[in-house]
Enzyme design. Structure first.
Site, PDB file in Angstrom:
ATOM      1  N   GLU A 285      66.449 -50.236  28.939  1.00  0.00           N
ATOM      2  CA  GLU A 285      65.942 -51.280  28.034  1.00  0.00           C
ATOM      3  C   GLU A 285      66.395 -52.679  28.471  1.00  0.00           C
ATOM      4  O   GLU A 285      67.532 -52.873  28.894  1.00  0.00           O
ATOM      5  CB  GLU A 285      66.451 -51.001  26.621  1.00  0.00           C
ATOM      6  CG  GLU A 285      66.031 -52.028  25.579  1.00  0.00           C
ATOM      7  CD  GLU A 285      66.733 -51.830  24.253  1.00  0.00           C
ATOM      8  OE1 GLU A 285      66.286 -52.420  23.259  1.00  0.00           O
ATOM      9  OE2 GLU A 285      67.742 -51.091  24.209  1.00  0.00           O
ATOM     10  N   LYS A 349      58.049 -53.040  21.389  1.00  0.00           N
ATOM     11  CA  LYS A 349      58.835 -52.351  20.364  1.00  0.00           C
ATOM     12  C   LYS A 349      58.271 -52.696  18.991  1.00  0.00           C
ATOM     13  O   LYS A 349      58.083 -53.868  18.659  1.00  0.00           O
ATOM     14  CB  LYS A 349      60.305 -52.758  20.470  1.00  0.00           C
ATOM     15  CG  LYS A 349      61.233 -51.945  19.569  1.00  0.00           C
ATOM     16  CD  LYS A 349      62.694 -52.284  19.843  1.00  0.00           C
ATOM     17  CE  LYS A 349      63.626 -51.416  19.016  1.00  0.00           C
ATOM     18  NZ  LYS A 349      65.052 -51.724  19.272  1.00  0.00           N
ATOM     19  N   CYS A 402      64.811 -47.954  22.508  1.00  0.00           N
ATOM     20  CA  CYS A 402      66.108 -47.921  21.827  1.00  0.00           C
ATOM     21  C   CYS A 402      66.054 -47.022  20.601  1.00  0.00           C
ATOM     22  O   CYS A 402      65.676 -45.864  20.684  1.00  0.00           O
ATOM     23  CB  CYS A 402      66.555 -49.342  21.490  1.00  0.00           C
ATOM     24  SG  CYS A 402      68.266 -49.452  20.916  1.00  0.00           S
TER      25      CYS A 402
END
Length: 528
Positions: A285, A349, A402
């Site tokens: 990430e 995200k 994540c």
């Protein structure tokens, strides 16, 4: 056992409060990295007897009994979450001069909020409390429901749901393929609380027999599912790159070029002669410490590190221009880049970390000096939706960045057609604490729930290729630096259906509530 139960039921004041907190804290031993699931037998037996003490007292009014049940559940939850989440404070110490003031909020404040759910579970169970097996069923149903509620209320944070304590190894994870996390959580509470029936003997034989059947079924189904043959399909080889870069260094502008070059070196490490060449290389990430689309030289360097036909998947920051005089929007994203330096696919995200990637109610809280942990004006923007990343060779990846991997219900959205899940993360914020181990276990459970392999690349670990039954094919341990090549099979379709998992959870909940209601009505009729 009856004498011990009676003594616990009679506890009051600080002794009752201390035992409730301690019981919750002991339960956290079931979580990674310890994984001692038997601790939850103690925790929930103590909780049942403490609730018996406030439910069976004829001197207490109905409302006072409900308040007492809530506080016992809250104290139990507070102990559980402090013991299980204390490591969150480590993220604030990366820039201690700026964020150390918030340490009590992370270590004590968040557990205090999460404990409200367990308080409500005990309060609701108290409404259906009765003698014998019914109270165990009521408690199990309410814990299952509140764990589900915890997954979406106030952005959601289902971290360390009770079900994880019942699934420390792949043999004990497979029930999640049928029941999902919340169904396993409900039945786990039933099993873990069943020994409390020995304290009063009423319903003990039936309750312990049912708990034994559930536990044996849990293990038996796990053994059966792990014995099934691997799915047929095309083989894909991935290279997981784990640079193990300290979080403070990642945030230092002077280290950006060195960090990027380190990833390029690891990408170009020669493949052993006895292994197939990687088709896909995965970086963690926010690996690239600059806006990649504004740096064509970086794209050329990536192309130079890749062999013909290879694809790099990397976490990065994406910017989106909003027009003259308006600040751009930034997204925590994943890019897929081919060996020509072309961006093939991208994903943003969707589920951002509050106070980490954005500040809720920013206009108000910024006036109080509350800012993001990340150094980015305005924080990250939320992605519009989650869609598959389609790559050459038929690889269709479902992107999770994540902690998006901790939300079971988000697997329902857009998963159709995927043949693997890609999860990039950076757990360096949490150092050498239980946090990365807990995060990794949750990724394994998403693999079991969906029946899809998970390709997981983490900055400091744990990077791994996980199969659709939660087994680790290959990986790199926490705080290791290096690369790992692993091969997996692209399945034509997931082995499980996440929609069915959710339906089965509600079916289990309905059965438990029915047992609790029948028991409660039987108690009322006996009293009358």
């Amino acid at each position: 056992m009856e004498r011990l139960a009676a003594r616990i039921m009679l506890l009051a004041g600080w002794r009752r409060a201390l035992l409730a907190i301690a019981s919750g804290a002991v339960g956290a031993l079931a979580l990674p990295p310890v994984g001692f699931f038997a601790a939850l037998f103690f925790s929930f037996s103590m909780l049942v007897w403490l609730l018996d003490g406030v439910s069976g007292n004829p001197d207490r009014s109905w409302s006072r009994g409900l308040r007492s049940a809530f506080w016992i559940g809250w104290l139990f939850g507070f102990g559980y979450f402090v013991a299980g989440l204390w490591w969150l404070g480590n993220a604030l110490m990366v820039e201690a001069d700026e964020f150390a003031w918030a340490l009590p909020l992370a270590v004590l404040g968040l557990p205090a909020v999460l404990a409200v759910f367990y308080g409500l579970a005990c309060l609701a169970a108290r409404l259906l409390w009765s003698e014998g097996l019914g109270r165990i069923a009521a408690l199990a149903a309410m814990f299952g429901i509140t764990e589900w509620l915890r997954s979406f209320i106030a952005t959601g944070f289902p971290w360390n749901a009770i079900g994880y304590g019942a699934m420390p190894i792949p043999l004990m994870m497979q029930s999640a393929a049928v029941l999902g996390l919340f169904g396993v959580s409900a039945l786990a509470v039933f099993v873990f609380a069943a020994p409390a029936l020995l304290g009063t003997r009423r319903g003990a034989k039936l309750g312990l027999a049912l708990a034994g059947i559930l536990f044996c079924g849990h293990l038996g189904y796990g053994a059966y599912r792990l014995s099934l043959p691997e799915p047929d399909g095309r083989k894909v080889t991935v290279r997981l790159v784990q640079p193990n870069i300290d979080q403070a260094a990642k945030m230092d502008d002077t280290d950006r070029v060195a960090i990027f070059e380190k990833h390029l070196r690891l990408t170009a490490v020669p493949t052993p002669a006895d292994q197939p060449r990687p088709d896909v290389i995965v970086w963690p990430e926010t690996t690239i410490p600059f806006i990649l689309t504004e740096n064509p030289d970086a794209l050329r360097q990536i192309a130079g590190a890749l062999q013909e036909g290879q694809v790099l998947i990397t976490g990065t920051v994406r910017s989106e221009d909003q027009g003259a005089g308006i600040a751009p929007r930034y997204y925590n994203s994943i890019y897929a880049i081919d060996s020509q330096g072309q961006i093939l696919a991208a994903a943003d995200k969707v589920h951002l970390v509050p106070f980490g990637e954005y500040v809720p109610w920013q206009d108000i809280l910024s006036k109080l000096g509350i800012t993001n942990i990340i150094d980015l004006p305005g924080g990250f923007s939320q992605g519009a939706s989650r869609s598959l990343m389609t790559l050459p060779g038929g690889l269709k990846l479902y992107p999770l960045i994540c902690y998006e991997v901790i939300f079971p219900d988000e697997m329902v959205k857009g998963l159709s057609g995927a043949n693997a899940i890609i999860n990039v993360t950076n757990d360096a914020w949490f150092g050498d604490t239980p946090g990365p181990f807990q995060h990794f276990q949750q990724a394994r459970l998403r693999a079991v729930e969906t029946g899809l392999p998970i390709i997981r690349a983490a900055n400091n670990g744990i990077s791994a290729l996980i199969d659709g039954r939660g087994r680790v094919f290959s990986g790199l341990r926490l705080n290791a630096e290096g690369v790992e090549n692993a091969t997996f099979t692209l399945s034509a379709a997931p082995e499980t259906n996440v929609n069915h998992n959710k339906c089965n959870f509600w079916a289990v909940t309905a059965l438990l509530l029915s047992a609790a209601v029948i028991s409660r009505l039987g108690l009322i009729s006996r009293v009358n």
